[in-house]
Scaffold this motif. Structure first.
Motif: not given
Length: 453
Positions: A242-243, A248, A251, A281, A363, A366, A369-370, A374, A402
């Motif tokens: 994922k990273q 994103d 989750y 997450d 954190r 954001p 988001a896609s 979120r 953000t």
């Protein structure tokens, strides 16, 4: 287990929204039916629409409007009605198809969870007419119901990823019906590293890993036959992929059931440290009341220890997080037109507020988001003068960018015109499609508003 099944009068909303597709193609009413006692139909011989609108499901809805049904038996999903309380009346027309579907790939499992109803030793696999879901059945179901489905829960009993084509099925869902929110829960032990990385690339929206401990001996007390290092390697592969791709989604949750042997501070802190190091997450605790000899008394509902972690408990809210600093916290300051305890404005015209959003957590908040979930927005809720909620979604204001951890951002909030009267405005941040920040303990801002002619 809940004692709701003892209720003589009860209600339930499942037959108006959700079906469960078992691995043999039969369709049951709810996700708490391990031995397939409550069958509504068979997707091998009938369409999902025929099952959803068929005589068994229709009779069940009529019975529930009357306060109960013999069909429900010992189902723990029932919601008891108080003496004299009328059963909620829902329309008998539940639409042509459900909006949510559980998909069971198999009832088999690679683990044997302590005293669990779905442990292999209980014979659960013998209650299924096939060991693994035929992919063609799911393909037909999706061709029919995919456009109307809002969510698929890709699990039920058993470990979904024992099915050799499980990841392929996830890819099929997100390729053909990207609007469906695809969620799965896994013990992580049946996924290879490559399958885990491929699952991330499938576009799946959310993945929960059930890992009840932070060391082999503790973890395997409940997840018998489980290998902690293998599960953590799978989780590490998911987070790495994922990273690496800058995604994103999915989750990723780590859900940790609290038992008498894993509820001490040292083990829970190890889990926090591991989750933070991996970049998970969300880490959440789950409170259970079974097995009777095993569940955590320390964190029983209502105890002081339970109160201390309440917002980090899985069922309490959808944002709370046991990773230090990961639970969203914000301070909202109304800076103009007035910092006075009460606002005054004219009827029929919008009210502009200058608001500063401060991120008190570790954190970022954001602003995009896609899939439109979120991302964080500022929400304005409208309450009557006595505090009664009038419109929780009265207005939304997008964040311009953000908001980094510890940072702040100013924005202009436009409150829609209101008729003459006395109100309260509540300002809170919302993770769209998930929850309000207030639900996990963040402090909203409340301001009285008088609207004059």
């Amino acid at each position: 287990m809940s004692l709701n099944y003892l209720a003589t009068r009860y209600t339930c909303s499942w037959p108006w929204s959700t079906l469960v597709l078992l691995c043999d193609g039969r369709v049951v009413c709810g996700c708490a039916d391990p031995y397939a006692k409550r069958v509504l139909g068979d997707a091998r011989t009938h369409s999902l629409g025929e099952i959803w609108t068929g005589p068994t499901a229709s009779a069940l809805r009529r019975d529930l409007n009357d306060g109960g049904s013999a069909f429900c038996g010992d189902c723990p999903l029932k919601l008891p009605l108080e003496d004299g309380q009328a059963a909620p009346q829902r329309t008998l027309d539940a639409g042509a198809l459900p909006t949510r579907l559980y998909v069971e790939c198999t009832a088999a499992c690679n683990l044997s969870c302590l005293d669990a109803c779905c442990a292999p030793e209980t014979g659960i696999t013998k209650t299924r007419q096939a060991g693994m879901l035929d992919v063609e059945i799911l393909r037909r179901v999706l061709a029919e119901a995919g456009p109307s489905l809002q969510r698929i829960d890709f699990f039920n009993y058993g470990e979904a990823f024992l099915h050799k084509r499980a990841v392929e099925m996830c890819e099929m869902v997100k390729r053909d019906h990207p609007q469906i929110y695809l969620y799965t829960s896994t013990n992580g032990g049946a996924l290879t590293e490559e399958a885990a990385r491929r699952l991330v690339r499938s576009g799946i929206d959310e993945v929960t890993f059930s890992i009840d401990g932070a060391s082999q001996d503790v973890y395997a007390r409940y997840r018998q036959r489980g290998q902690f290092d293998k599960v953590m390697a799978t989780l590490r592969a998911v987070m790495d992929e994922k990273q690496r791709l800058g995604l994103d989604v999915p989750y990723v949750n780590w859900r940790y059931i609290l038992f008498r042997w894993n509820d001490h501070d040292a083990e829970m802190q190890r889990a926090r440290d591991l989750a933070a190091a991996l970049g998970v997450d969300r880490l959440c605790w789950e409170i259970t009341d079974h097995p009777e000899h095993a569940f955590s008394r320390r964190f029983a509902t209502g105890t002081s220890d339970w109160q201390r972690i309440r917002h980090q408990i899985w069922d309490d809210n959808n944002l709370g997080n046991a990773i230090p600093g990961a639970t969203p916290r914000a301070r909202l300051e109304i800076r103009a037109p007035s910092r006075e305890p009460e606002l005054t404005h004219r009827a029929g015209t919008p009210l502009d507020l200058d608001v500063r959003v401060r991120n008190l957590s570790r954190r970022a908040f954001p602003h995009t988001a896609s899939y439109g979930r979120r991302l964080v927005r500022l929400g304005t809720q409208l309450l009557d003068a006595d505090g009664t909620m009038r419109a929780q979604d009265f207005a939304r204001t997008a964040l311009p960018a953000t908001v980094a951890a510890g940072a702040w951002q100013d924005l202009r909030v436009e409150v829609p015109p209101l008729p003459r009267g006395r109100y309260h405005l509540k300002l809170d941040l919302v993770s769209e499609g998930i929850d309000w920040f207030e639900a996990c303990g963040s402090e909203p801002t409340l301001r009285a508003l008088t609207v004059t002619e």
